[in-house]
Design an enzyme around this catalytic site. Structure first.
Site, PDB file in Angstrom:
ATOM      1  N   GLU A  43       0.850  -1.205   0.000  1.00 30.37           N
ATOM      2  CA  GLU A  43       0.000   0.000   0.000  1.00 30.37           C
ATOM      3  C   GLU A  43       0.884   1.254   0.000  1.00 30.37           C
ATOM      4  O   GLU A  43       1.907   1.300   0.688  1.00 30.37           O
ATOM      5  CB  GLU A  43      -0.845  -0.056   1.286  1.00 30.37           C
ATOM      6  CG  GLU A  43      -1.769   1.134   1.514  1.00 30.37           C
ATOM      7  CD  GLU A  43      -2.521   1.004   2.852  1.00 30.37           C
ATOM      8  OE1 GLU A  43      -2.211   0.073   3.651  1.00 30.37           O
ATOM      9  OE2 GLU A  43      -3.419   1.836   3.090  1.00 30.37           O
ATOM     10  N   VAL A  71      -0.476  -2.400  10.626  1.00 27.44           N
ATOM     11  CA  VAL A  71       0.124  -1.882  11.860  1.00 27.44           C
ATOM     12  C   VAL A  71      -0.159  -2.876  12.985  1.00 27.44           C
ATOM     13  O   VAL A  71      -1.039  -3.720  12.862  1.00 27.44           O
ATOM     14  CB  VAL A  71      -0.431  -0.476  12.196  1.00 27.44           C
ATOM     15  CG1 VAL A  71      -0.095   0.511  11.076  1.00 27.44           C
ATOM     16  CG2 VAL A  71      -1.935  -0.507  12.437  1.00 27.44           C
ATOM     17  N   MET A  79      -1.683  -4.764  16.055  1.00 26.78           N
ATOM     18  CA  MET A  79      -2.997  -4.749  16.703  1.00 26.78           C
ATOM     19  C   MET A  79      -2.799  -5.094  18.177  1.00 26.78           C
ATOM     20  O   MET A  79      -2.032  -5.999  18.505  1.00 26.78           O
ATOM     21  CB  MET A  79      -3.922  -5.797  16.080  1.00 26.78           C
ATOM     22  CG  MET A  79      -4.200  -5.622  14.594  1.00 26.78           C
ATOM     23  SD  MET A  79      -5.087  -4.106  14.171  1.00 26.78           S
ATOM     24  CE  MET A  79      -6.704  -4.434  14.912  1.00 26.78           C
ATOM     25  N   LYS A  90      -9.295   2.490  -2.089  1.00 24.27           N
ATOM     26  CA  LYS A  90      -9.599   1.917  -0.769  1.00 24.27           C
ATOM     27  C   LYS A  90     -10.956   2.394  -0.262  1.00 24.27           C
ATOM     28  O   LYS A  90     -11.177   3.601  -0.107  1.00 24.27           O
ATOM     29  CB  LYS A  90      -8.495   2.323   0.208  1.00 24.27           C
ATOM     30  CG  LYS A  90      -8.537   1.641   1.567  1.00 24.27           C
ATOM     31  CD  LYS A  90      -7.294   2.047   2.393  1.00 24.27           C
ATOM     32  CE  LYS A  90      -7.183   1.285   3.695  1.00 24.27           C
ATOM     33  NZ  LYS A  90      -5.917   1.654   4.418  1.00 24.27           N
ATOM     34  N   CYS A 142      -5.452  -3.142   2.856  1.00 21.45           N
ATOM     35  CA  CYS A 142      -5.297  -3.097   4.315  1.00 21.45           C
ATOM     36  C   CYS A 142      -6.627  -3.208   5.083  1.00 21.45           C
ATOM     37  O   CYS A 142      -7.201  -4.290   5.127  1.00 21.45           O
ATOM     38  CB  CYS A 142      -4.534  -1.828   4.702  1.00 21.45           C
ATOM     39  SG  CYS A 142      -3.757  -1.923   6.339  1.00 21.45           S
TER      40      CYS A 142
END
Lengths: 289, 289
Positions: free
Chosen positions: B47, B178, B180, B118, B151
């Site tokens: 991304e 990212v 979690m 997106k 994502c």
């Protein structure tokens, strides 16, 4: 606040015996009683644990079926829930008029709350059962809103999501998981992964109670588990082949409160319903199922 | 049969640098070229790998944006795909008129096939980007039907399912995952689990290409992976913090053919569309998102 209260959830994984209705009832009552002795507020039992799973004929299915209310196992579970002041979610073979369903009953201190009828039938179940005709109901309890799915229902993200949208704080899954081809060593069972993914993307609790044992040649895989709203197991996965009692203290208020992930995102509200509608609901444009 | 042919899929996990458009372009070209040398038919890049992820202002976002066609990185990727006779799916910061999107372009031997924008924006992306306005397109290639998610889209089972319904054989996922909260040791990253669950319940292939590195304080988690139609990884998960090239030979015909699981069940056709429609699409009855 009430929303902060915790409940003690137990999954009682065991091995029902096909056709042995009295024996299965006794086993289930013993297990729920033991769970209640250990402080359970909510006990989940496996799919079709009143009858056994591997039905061989329609006539056998009819002979094993129970009605709601009135069925002896149903009434026994309701009496037990009333006596012990707990809730029970348990799978049974339901007869309604001349139709059969793969159902789960929800009973509590006040009696029978209702039944859920499996909406997605697996394999030869289609020979004996009708598909569920009661949508995806929410059962309202003093501790929170409870949804039910049964086994193959869990393969449909739509089912989990509909329960989240309808308000479920916890989804109870009576199940009879069978082995899936290709399962590698070192990774959780796909059935477990589906529960974890669903809990995570819906921020609700999942309590899945499987059976174990080999029945008429069909193996089942155990691995019952309780997953919190983050998607990670807080109890289980249980044994692949032995009866097991798994329990967790669950905060259903947290499950709901923690749907907000940051200043911008709330996992259920972020859905682009403007894009999903027609394609999910109706026969869609390029229909390549 | 054509449906039996395999393709060589590669995910090129790397560390884009924020604002370094020329450098990112050079890196991506080098990686795709290396993948092509190794036989890749399809290369997936992360991304926003053309621009970097952690945008600090709208003016910075505008300065980094490219148009389709015409953007220098877009044109470079298209030329490379043409030269090497491959397909590339890559994330970039798209400008269309005065609107910005977090997009992925699909390029092939014949040039630009199109872009996906997106649909589900994560966190501060909402400050700079518009939500996608091109639905969930299918890109038709000689080797099969290709869908794209980016994502956080992967947190919406609806998005995967819509692609399955629309015909996707493979879903490419440029991503910048990212960390979690709550990720336990010993279990795959939740982002990986979501790809595995989605591949399994839709019987399609998922090729997810993440980035690595720390950018303006934001860590990313790598672990790019390729999952076959059974839901199990056939390449990766890659390193959590190092660039990595992962590849698999994929049979897209199998993915489609194996949606039939037994005499009764076909995982996508088994959907109870009679039950999903209104609740998923429109503001539903008990609306408790």
């Amino acid at each position: 606040m009430a929303g902060e209260s915790t409940i003690h959830v137990t999954c009682a994984q065991f091995e029902p015996r096909i056709g042995e209705i009295e024996g299965n009832r006794e086993t289930s009552i013993a297990l729920v009683s033991e769970a209640a002795d250990n402080g359970a507020d909510l006990v989940v039992l496996p799919e079709l644990c009143q009858s056994g799973y591997v039905i061989e004929s329609r006539s056998e299915a009819y002979a094993l079926a129970e009605t709601v209310p009135g069925g002896p196992t149903i009434e026994a579970w309701a009496a037990l829930a009333q006596e012990r002041k707990i809730h029970i979610v348990a799978g049974f073979l339901e007869r309604d008029d001349d139709r059969l369903y793969n159902s789960a009953v929800v009973v509590g201190p006040g009696g029978i709350l209702g039944t859920y009828r499996k909406n997605h039938l697996w394999d030869e179940e289609a020979l004996f059962f009708e598909r569920g005709n009661r949508n995806f109901p929410i059962f309202h309890t003093p501790f929170g809103r409870l949804g039910v799915l049964i086994c193959y229902d869990g393969w449909f993200p739509e089912a989990w999501r509909l329960l989240a949208i309808a308000g479920a704080d916890i989804v109870c899954v009576p199940t009879n998981w069978v082995p899936m081809p290709g399962q590698p060593d070192g990774l959780p069972a796909m059935a477990n992964l589906l529960c974890m993914s669903a809990a995570h993307v819906n921020s609700f609790v999942v309590a899945a109670c499987d059976r174990v044992g080999l029945e008429r040649g069909q193996p089942f895989i155990g691995q019952s588990l309780i997953v919190d709203h983050t998607g990670w197991p807080v109890a289980g996965p249980a044994s692949v082949d032995e009866p097991a009692m798994i329990s967790a203290e669950i905060n259903l208020g947290e499950a709901r409160r923690k749907r907000n992930w940051n200043d911008f995102n709330q996992i259920v509200r972020d859905r682009r319903t403007d894009l999903y509608g027609e394609m999910l609901g109706h026969a869609a444009t390029p229909d390549w199922h």
